[in-house]
Design a protein around this motif. Structure first.
Motif, mmCIF file in Angstrom:
data_model
loop_
_atom_site.group_PDB
_atom_site.id
_atom_site.type_symbol
_atom_site.label_atom_id
_atom_site.label_comp_id
_atom_site.label_asym_id
_atom_site.label_seq_id
_atom_site.Cartn_x
_atom_site.Cartn_y
_atom_site.Cartn_z
ATOM 1 N N ASN A 1 0.846 -1.190 0.000
ATOM 2 C CA ASN A 1 0.000 0.000 0.000
ATOM 3 C C ASN A 1 0.885 1.244 0.000
ATOM 4 N N LEU A 2 1.002 1.904 -1.165
ATOM 5 C CA LEU A 2 1.792 3.130 -1.290
ATOM 6 C C LEU A 2 0.891 4.322 -0.981
ATOM 7 N N GLN A 3 1.146 4.994 0.124
ATOM 8 C CA GLN A 3 0.329 6.132 0.554
ATOM 9 C C GLN A 3 1.012 7.416 0.077
ATOM 10 N N ILE A 4 0.423 8.064 -0.925
ATOM 11 C CA ILE A 4 1.081 9.173 -1.620
ATOM 12 C C ILE A 4 0.296 10.464 -1.403
ATOM 13 N N PRO A 5 0.926 11.530 -0.901
ATOM 14 C CA PRO A 5 0.225 12.798 -0.677
ATOM 15 C C PRO A 5 -0.076 13.514 -1.985
ATOM 16 N N LEU A 6 -1.197 14.229 -2.012
ATOM 17 C CA LEU A 6 -1.571 15.044 -3.167
ATOM 18 C C LEU A 6 -1.694 16.516 -2.787
ATOM 19 N N TYR A 7 -1.176 16.886 -1.622
ATOM 20 C CA TYR A 7 -1.147 18.292 -1.201
ATOM 21 C C TYR A 7 0.291 18.807 -1.318
ATOM 22 N N PRO A 8 0.480 20.134 -1.376
ATOM 23 C CA PRO A 8 1.838 20.681 -1.546
ATOM 24 C C PRO A 8 2.752 20.287 -0.398
ATOM 25 N N ALA A 9 4.005 20.019 -0.727
ATOM 26 C CA ALA A 9 4.994 19.683 0.294
ATOM 27 C C ALA A 9 5.350 20.920 1.101
ATOM 28 N N ALA A 10 5.487 20.766 2.409
ATOM 29 C CA ALA A 10 5.859 21.869 3.287
ATOM 30 C C ALA A 10 7.003 21.432 4.191
ATOM 31 N N ILE A 11 7.922 22.353 4.466
ATOM 32 C CA ILE A 11 9.055 22.030 5.341
ATOM 33 C C ILE A 11 8.558 21.754 6.751
ATOM 34 N N PHE A 12 7.721 22.641 7.260
ATOM 35 C CA PHE A 12 7.182 22.493 8.604
ATOM 36 C C PHE A 12 5.804 21.847 8.486
ATOM 37 N N GLN A 13 5.799 20.532 8.556
ATOM 38 C CA GLN A 13 4.559 19.794 8.353
ATOM 39 C C GLN A 13 4.176 19.145 9.667
ATOM 40 N N GLY A 14 2.937 19.369 10.078
ATOM 41 C CA GLY A 14 2.518 18.915 11.394
ATOM 42 C C GLY A 14 2.259 17.435 11.507
ATOM 43 N N GLU A 15 1.104 16.967 11.048
ATOM 44 C CA GLU A 15 0.689 15.591 11.303
ATOM 45 C C GLU A 15 1.028 14.626 10.175
ATOM 46 N N ASN A 16 1.641 15.084 9.105
ATOM 47 C CA ASN A 16 2.013 14.203 7.991
ATOM 48 C C ASN A 16 0.821 13.419 7.475
ATOM 49 N N ASP A 17 -0.264 14.127 7.248
ATOM 50 C CA ASP A 17 -1.475 13.477 6.747
ATOM 51 C C ASP A 17 -2.279 14.483 5.954
ATOM 52 N N GLY A 18 -3.200 13.988 5.153
ATOM 53 C CA GLY A 18 -4.033 14.834 4.311
ATOM 54 C C GLY A 18 -4.500 14.045 3.109
ATOM 55 N N GLU A 19 -5.099 14.745 2.180
ATOM 56 C CA GLU A 19 -5.636 14.035 1.025
ATOM 57 C C GLU A 19 -4.516 13.434 0.186
ATOM 58 N N GLY A 20 -4.828 12.306 -0.402
ATOM 59 C CA GLY A 20 -3.816 11.629 -1.188
ATOM 60 C C GLY A 20 -4.413 10.472 -1.961
ATOM 61 N N MET A 21 -3.526 9.661 -2.502
ATOM 62 C CA MET A 21 -3.977 8.455 -3.189
ATOM 63 C C MET A 21 -3.238 7.260 -2.620
ATOM 64 N N ASN A 22 -3.910 6.128 -2.701
ATOM 65 C CA ASN A 22 -3.317 4.865 -2.308
ATOM 66 C C ASN A 22 -3.109 4.034 -3.563
ATOM 67 N N LEU A 23 -1.846 3.792 -3.909
ATOM 68 C CA LEU A 23 -1.522 2.842 -4.965
ATOM 69 C C LEU A 23 -1.372 1.486 -4.296
ATOM 70 N N VAL A 24 -2.294 0.585 -4.593
ATOM 71 C CA VAL A 24 -2.332 -0.705 -3.909
ATOM 72 C C VAL A 24 -1.929 -1.794 -4.900
ATOM 73 N N LEU A 25 -0.875 -2.513 -4.564
ATOM 74 C CA LEU A 25 -0.297 -3.519 -5.443
ATOM 75 C C LEU A 25 -0.505 -4.894 -4.814
ATOM 76 N N TYR A 26 -0.975 -5.836 -5.618
ATOM 77 C CA TYR A 26 -1.293 -7.166 -5.110
ATOM 78 C C TYR A 26 -0.381 -8.201 -5.772
ATOM 79 N N PHE A 27 0.201 -9.061 -4.940
ATOM 80 C CA PHE A 27 1.099 -10.097 -5.427
ATOM 81 C C PHE A 27 0.681 -11.442 -4.828
ATOM 82 N N LYS A 28 0.878 -12.502 -5.576
ATOM 83 C CA LYS A 28 0.606 -13.845 -5.062
ATOM 84 C C LYS A 28 1.912 -14.630 -4.964
#
Length: 317
Positions: free
Chosen positions: A136-163
């Motif tokens: 599960n690749l959790q990728i942010p879609l908000y602008p990067a900031a140097i002083f970032q508080g909770e490291n969370d926000g809107e984004g996308m999840n690239l989910v890769l499945y392997f057997k």
């Protein structure tokens, strides 16, 4: 703070000008936070089938919003004599897990342990290893900031499945199979150091391999080309931005890009609008630190083809 802002801070000013500057700086500190209403309203996906959002594409074909299997031997890893000559070689052409699907989900905040909300297929179980690996690749879609508080926000999840590969037990060395088990079981190891040895989680050896395949198609600036040449396919340990979850028939690895360094997030943000033009290869390996365990072997690998995340929906959790 830009050089202009620094100049203004060091020079005298009226009280009103100072208030304006503080207001502007306050906005800059907060720019990394999400806007809860920026995604267009759509019906939330409720427990979709794994792989329902991205199509399979043979490697020799061209199809946007798809995934393709790739050969493990296309990745460069620590070679047999790496500890002596620091040279990397192409990996052995086997992987513990083979791709069978991929998904893209949007979210207002990060989704951890995403396998809980997806309908995984029933695959014959193995006594030694979980039959399914979810990355599960959790990728942010908000602008990067140097002083970032909770490291969370809107984004996308690239989910890769392997057997689990049917032939992994005969194709891969025994020590590597043991190392995979040690990661799944969250075992620890003693690491020699000075002045004292330390006890580390074996999971800290997990290593990410990623590369942009078609950089020539993106019309990169000189600076962007320099960054790409420096960091493309450069391995990076996933610690401490990873979490692990063990289910009934699966093992999930969450890789939290929200918590990556500012430079990494800033670089990704610069490519965000061109993500739909990118062909990206992704793989995982386990770092080997002893000559007898080299060369390194691949845990899994996959290619993602020109993903336009704006086409996808939020996952209901």
């Amino acid at each position: 703070m830009s050089s202009d802002d620094k100049a203004r801070v060091s020079s005298p000013r009226a009280p009103g000008a100072k208030r304006k500057l503080l207001s502007r700086l306050s906005f800059k500190f907060k720019e990394g936070h999400n806007n809860q209403n920026s995604f267009p309203p759509k019906v939330l996906l409720q427990r979709p089938k794994a792989g329902s959002s991205l199509s399979f594409c043979p490697l020799e074909k061209k199809m946007s919003n798809s995934w393709s299997p790739i050969e493990p031997s296309t990745f460069r890893v620590r070679g047999q004599n790496y500890l002596r000559d620091k040279k990397k070689d192409f990996a052995p052409n086997f992987a513990v897990y083979c791709p069978f699907a991929a998904d893209v989900f949007l979210s207002q905040r990060k989704i951890d342990h995403i396998a809980r909300f997806v309908d995984l297929p029933v695959i014959d179980s193995s006594e030694e290893l979980p039959s399914i690996l979810v990355v599960n690749l959790q990728i942010p879609l908000y602008p990067a900031a140097i002083f970032q508080g909770e490291n969370d926000g809107e984004g996308m999840n690239l989910v890769l499945y392997f057997k689990l590969s049917e032939s992994y037990s005969k194709d891969l060395p025994v020590h590597f199979q043991e190392h995979v088990n040690r990661i799944i079981n969250d075992e620890v190891e003693r690491v020699k150091g000075f002045p004292l040895d330390t006890i580390n989680s074996f999971r800290e050896r997990l290593k990410i391999l990623s590369r942009l395949v078609n950089g020539e198609d993106l019309h990169l600036s000189t600076t962007e080309k320099k960054i790409l040449n420096t960091y493309n396919e450069k391995p990076v340990l996933s610690r401490p931005q990873h979490e692990f979850y063990l289910g009934e028939n699966y093992f999930e690895i969450d890789l939290d890009v929200h918590r990556f360094s500012y430079l990494s997030r800033k670089t990704f943000a610069a490519f965000q609008d061109r993500f739909k033009l990118c062909k990206l290869d992704f793989g995982l390996t386990i770092q080997e630190n002893k000559t007898e365990n080299l060369p390194e072997n691949m845990l899994c690998c996959i290619r993602l083809n020109e993903i336009d995340y704006s086409n996808y929906r939020q996952l209901g959790v």
